[in-house]
Enzyme design. Structure first.
Site, PDB file in Angstrom:
ATOM      1  N   ASN A 150      55.275  -7.762 -20.427  1.00  0.00           N
ATOM      2  CA  ASN A 150      56.498  -7.433 -20.226  1.00  0.00           C
ATOM      3  C   ASN A 150      57.097  -8.011 -19.106  1.00  0.00           C
ATOM      4  OD1 ASN A 150      54.742  -6.152 -18.428  1.00  0.00           O
ATOM      5  ND2 ASN A 150      55.993  -4.573 -17.742  1.00  0.00           N
ATOM      6  N   GLY A 226      47.905  -3.842 -17.823  1.00  0.00           N
ATOM      7  CA  GLY A 226      48.048  -3.762 -19.325  1.00  0.00           C
ATOM      8  C   GLY A 226      48.017  -2.309 -19.399  1.00  0.00           C
ATOM      9  N   THR A 228      46.851   1.526 -20.845  1.00  0.00           N
ATOM     10  CA  THR A 228      45.403   2.212 -20.808  1.00  0.00           C
ATOM     11  C   THR A 228      44.525   2.112 -21.638  1.00  0.00           C
ATOM     12  OG1 THR A 228      46.948   3.719 -19.373  1.00  0.00           O
ATOM     13  CG2 THR A 228      45.051   4.636 -20.290  1.00  0.00           C
ATOM     14  N   THR A 230      43.487  -0.423 -23.201  1.00  0.00           N
ATOM     15  CA  THR A 230      42.642  -1.743 -22.909  1.00  0.00           C
ATOM     16  C   THR A 230      41.930  -1.713 -21.753  1.00  0.00           C
ATOM     17  OG1 THR A 230      44.334  -2.695 -23.876  1.00  0.00           O
ATOM     18  CG2 THR A 230      43.067  -4.329 -22.834  1.00  0.00           C
ATOM     19  N   GLU A 248      45.971  -1.820 -13.356  1.00  0.00           N
ATOM     20  CA  GLU A 248      47.176  -1.605 -13.371  1.00  0.00           C
ATOM     21  C   GLU A 248      47.509  -1.085 -14.903  1.00  0.00           C
ATOM     22  OE1 GLU A 248      48.862  -0.949 -10.443  1.00  0.00           O
ATOM     23  OE2 GLU A 248      47.552  -1.725  -9.184  1.00  0.00           O
ATOM     24  N   CYS A 282      56.936  -1.048 -16.669  1.00  0.00           N
ATOM     25  CA  CYS A 282      55.986   0.159 -16.451  1.00  0.00           C
ATOM     26  C   CYS A 282      56.466   1.241 -15.555  1.00  0.00           C
ATOM     27  CB  CYS A 282      54.478  -0.274 -16.004  1.00  0.00           C
ATOM     28  SG  CYS A 282      54.617  -1.233 -14.520  1.00  0.00           S
ATOM     29  N   GLU A 461      47.515  -2.753  -5.439  1.00  0.00           N
ATOM     30  CA  GLU A 461      47.786  -4.325  -5.520  1.00  0.00           C
ATOM     31  C   GLU A 461      48.868  -4.338  -4.379  1.00  0.00           C
ATOM     32  OE1 GLU A 461      49.030  -5.523  -9.204  1.00  0.00           O
ATOM     33  OE2 GLU A 461      47.126  -6.207  -9.711  1.00  0.00           O
TER      34      GLU A 461
HETATM   35  P1  NAD Z   1      47.549  -4.766 -23.344  1.00  0.00           P
HETATM   36  O1  NAD Z   1      46.705  -3.890 -22.824  1.00  0.00           O
HETATM   37  O2  NAD Z   1      47.666  -4.698 -25.057  1.00  0.00           O
HETATM   38  O3  NAD Z   1      47.319  -6.315 -23.015  1.00  0.00           O
HETATM   39  C1  NAD Z   1      47.192  -6.533 -21.685  1.00  0.00           C
HETATM   40  C2  NAD Z   1      46.507  -8.009 -21.512  1.00  0.00           C
HETATM   41  O4  NAD Z   1      45.112  -7.552 -21.894  1.00  0.00           O
HETATM   42  C3  NAD Z   1      46.673  -9.022 -22.497  1.00  0.00           C
HETATM   43  O5  NAD Z   1      46.510 -10.312 -22.131  1.00  0.00           O
HETATM   44  C4  NAD Z   1      45.791  -8.848 -23.657  1.00  0.00           C
HETATM   45  O6  NAD Z   1      45.539  -9.891 -24.530  1.00  0.00           O
HETATM   46  C5  NAD Z   1      44.469  -8.439 -22.880  1.00  0.00           C
HETATM   47  N1  NAD Z   1      43.543  -7.724 -23.745  1.00  0.00           N
HETATM   48  C6  NAD Z   1      43.800  -6.919 -24.930  1.00  0.00           C
HETATM   49  N2  NAD Z   1      42.487  -6.484 -25.221  1.00  0.00           N
HETATM   50  C7  NAD Z   1      41.589  -6.733 -24.294  1.00  0.00           C
HETATM   51  C8  NAD Z   1      40.298  -6.513 -24.607  1.00  0.00           C
HETATM   52  N3  NAD Z   1      39.377  -5.867 -25.249  1.00  0.00           N
HETATM   53  N4  NAD Z   1      39.575  -7.126 -23.080  1.00  0.00           N
HETATM   54  C9  NAD Z   1      40.345  -7.857 -22.164  1.00  0.00           C
HETATM   55  N5  NAD Z   1      41.672  -8.057 -22.392  1.00  0.00           N
HETATM   56  C10 NAD Z   1      42.351  -7.588 -23.287  1.00  0.00           C
HETATM   57  O7  NAD Z   1      49.296  -4.271 -22.657  1.00  0.00           O
HETATM   58  P2  NAD Z   1      50.421  -4.975 -23.149  1.00  0.00           P
HETATM   59  O8  NAD Z   1      50.900  -4.321 -24.455  1.00  0.00           O
HETATM   60  O9  NAD Z   1      50.416  -6.457 -22.987  1.00  0.00           O
HETATM   61  O10 NAD Z   1      51.287  -4.389 -21.941  1.00  0.00           O
HETATM   62  C11 NAD Z   1      52.000  -3.306 -21.743  1.00  0.00           C
HETATM   63  C12 NAD Z   1      51.178  -2.323 -21.113  1.00  0.00           C
HETATM   64  O11 NAD Z   1      50.878  -2.780 -19.852  1.00  0.00           O
HETATM   65  C13 NAD Z   1      52.007  -0.865 -20.998  1.00  0.00           C
HETATM   66  O12 NAD Z   1      50.991   0.124 -21.324  1.00  0.00           O
HETATM   67  C14 NAD Z   1      52.426  -0.953 -19.508  1.00  0.00           C
HETATM   68  O13 NAD Z   1      52.911   0.407 -18.854  1.00  0.00           O
HETATM   69  C15 NAD Z   1      51.457  -1.546 -18.965  1.00  0.00           C
HETATM   70  N6  NAD Z   1      52.038  -2.283 -17.684  1.00  0.00           N
HETATM   71  C16 NAD Z   1      51.540  -1.863 -16.523  1.00  0.00           C
HETATM   72  C17 NAD Z   1      52.042  -2.157 -15.230  1.00  0.00           C
HETATM   73  C18 NAD Z   1      51.556  -1.745 -14.071  1.00  0.00           C
HETATM   74  O14 NAD Z   1      51.718  -2.344 -12.877  1.00  0.00           O
HETATM   75  N7  NAD Z   1      50.887  -0.548 -13.886  1.00  0.00           N
HETATM   76  C19 NAD Z   1      52.689  -3.575 -15.262  1.00  0.00           C
HETATM   77  C20 NAD Z   1      53.281  -3.931 -16.325  1.00  0.00           C
HETATM   78  C21 NAD Z   1      52.876  -3.200 -17.729  1.00  0.00           C
END
Ligand code: NAD
Length: 480
Positions: A150, A226, A228, A230, A248, A282, A461
């Site tokens: 994002n 990423g 929850t 994952t 996060e 997020c 962080e």
């Molecule tokens: P995602 O969990 O699908 O992917 C995030 C990362 O994890 C990607 O690089 C992906 O390739 C990797 N990944 C996927 N499966 C994995 C596995 N089994 N093992 C290790 N890595 C793996 O998330 P997304 O769709 O890219 O992002 C959106 C999500 O992120 C939303 O839920 C959003 O709320 C969250 N987010 C949170 C914050 C925060 O600071 N809390 C900030 C931005 C986004």
């Protein structure tokens, strides 16, 4: 067609599989570049390079590390236009947003941690005249950093930079949905003279590259941003290996508007907090709770202000919302809009896909959508949608709105609007949330702790919190 490369041991490299994944421009729905489909073999090479580099980088004087990080910051600033364009095309976000927020913040991350490390010190605990304790903080080794799509370069650098600032080396994986600016950063790192192996970037799918990083015995520390689900998968692998982890995760943030607020400010800020970056932040406030006595007035003004959020070609500066990042995510958001209607929701604005004329006709666009008439505990109000969709819900009392706000499994951020200082303190303290913004949104001081409670994550962080996470502490007790 551009072929993105991995960055391992200071050089750009093709994935060992020789395979590539299609990378889409969400504003046109077409493939415009190729992403390495890396696997555990590429991760292995990256870990070896990082382990080798750790031997010298961990003992490189702080002042020297700082200089290199500041050089990278200035090169990002110098390349702002090109990086912003790359981010916009890769993610679908408006170019003006990438220029004003994403890329400047990526440079700021290098600047902030590159200077912060010069001021990082550890504690001493003197025991009167009998002994002195002091805390040594040392880099841990190879850190694994995994980031989402994002805010691609912004969040990638938010974790990579503090990790290397304190002397770790890094194996990093950007999202396979938005890999471009991390790739461009590899070139900048080479130009800035970052020693080979200090930062290694392996592109590809999460279930291959991310999973291989998580399970690797020589990556003892993982910082993940990423979803929850994952995060749960990562924690399940990392916990029995006793890895240090920072997660996060997702959010479903409440925005509470009290009748005694500055209404114009609350409306303007709420629209921004709802729809900036297509609602794909997020920290966006997706559940808006409005005190009953101003509900209709707020709604009318909120809808009117939302009319100004024009959707369309991200490269045109007057458009306020661009494209949704992927076809899969676009379908997910439309599915939730459909679900909200099944749950009894009434769409008061938007509620459908948008098809611009011209070059973006096949892109993935969704109108800013406002829904009312839903109970606080329905799925639309409990599950993360992560798009330009908000709900409006009236409330009568502080206790009632606190129940609504705290009802989800998430606890990342919250907003509240009131001109009553006592109420602001009282409600802020009772919100189950890592961050509360009062009469503002996304006002960020990088020194503050950043993170969520409940299923929004573990750890914090930002500022010295990040340096503490990326170092190992040792207490040394000297008896006089
Ligand atoms: P995602 O969990 O699908 O992917 C995030 C990362 O994890 C990607 O690089 C992906 O390739 C990797 N990944 C996927 N499966 C994995 C596995 N089994 N093992 C290790 N890595 C793996 O998330 P997304 O769709 O890219 O992002 C959106 C999500 O992120 C939303 O839920 C959003 O709320 C969250 N987010 C949170 C914050 C925060 O600071 N809390 C900030 C931005 C986004």
């Amino acid at each position: 067609m551009i072929k993105i490369q991995n960055f391992i041991g200071g050089v750009l490299a093709a994935p060992l599989s020789g395979e590539y994944i299609d990378n889409y421009d969400p504003s046109t729905g077409s493939v415009y570049s190729l992403i390495p489909d890396s696997d555990e073999r590429d991760v292995e090479l990256a870990v070896s390079a990082a382990k080798e580099a750790f031997k010298t980088w961990s003992v490189t004087p702080v002042a020297h590390r700082s200089k290199i990080l500041l050089k990278i910051a200035s090169l990002i600033e110098k390349n702002l236009e090109a990086l912003a364009l790359a981010e916009s095309v890769d993610n679908g976000k408006p170019l003006w947003l990438a220029k004003s927020i994403d890329i400047p913040r990526a440079a700021e991350n290098f600047h902030f941690y590159g200077t912060g490390i010069l001021h990082f010190a550890s504690e001493a605990h003197p025991m009167e005249d009998s002994a002195l304790n002091y805390t040594l903080r040392t880099p841990i080794g190879v850190a694994g950093c995994i980031s989402p799509w994002n805010l691609p370069l912004y969040l990638f650098t938010w974790k990579v930079v503090p990790a290397i600032a304190v002397g770790n080396t890094v194996v990093a994986k950007p999202s396979e949905i938005t890999p471009m600016t991390a790739y461009l950063l590899s070139e900048i790192c080479m130009e800035a003279g970052l020693p080979p192996g200090v930062l290694n970037i392996v592109h590809g799918y999460g279930h291959k590259v991310g999973a291989a990083m998580t399970v690797h015995p020589d990556i003892p520390i993982i910082s993940f941003t990423g979803g929850t689900k994952t995060g749960e998968t990562i924690a399940r692998t990392a916990a029995p290996m006793f890895k240090k982890i920072s997660l996060e995760l997702g959010g479903k943030n409440a925005n509470i508007v009290f009748a005694d607020c500055d209404l114009e400010k609350a409306v303007r800020t709420s629209v921004r907090a709802s729809f900036t970056n297509q609602g794909e932040i997020c920290l966006c406030g997706s559940r808006i709770f409005i005190e009953q006595s101003i509900y209709e007035l707020f709604k009318e003004k909120f809808i009117k202000e939302t009319e100004r959020m024009i959707v369309g070609d991200p490269l045109i500066d007057t458009n306020k919302l661009g494209a949704i990042v992927s076809k899969q995510h676009y379908d997910k958001i439309l599915h939730y809009i459909h679900l909200s209607k099944e749950e009894g929701g009434v769409i008061v604005r938007g509620g459908k896909a948008f098809h611009p004329d011209g070059r973006c006709a096949d892109g993935w666009f969704i109108e800013p959508t406002i829904i009312e008439n839903l109970p606080f505990d329905c799925r639309t109000n409990q599950e993360e949608i992560f798009g330009p969709v908000v709900t409006l819900t009236p409330f009568e009392s502080e206790d009632e709105v606190l129940q609504y706000a705290n009802s989800t499994k998430y606890g990342l951020a919250a907003l509240l609007f009131t001109e009553n200082l006592n109420k602001a303190h009282r409600v802020a303290a009772k919100l189950h949330s890592g961050i509360v913004w009062v009469n503002c949104w996304l006002l960020r001081d990088l020194r503050t702790p950043f993170g969520g409670v409940k299923q929004s994550g573990i750890g914090r962080e930002g500022g010295f919190e990040a340096f503490k996470f990326f170092t190992e502490e040792k207490n040394i007790c000297i008896k006089f």
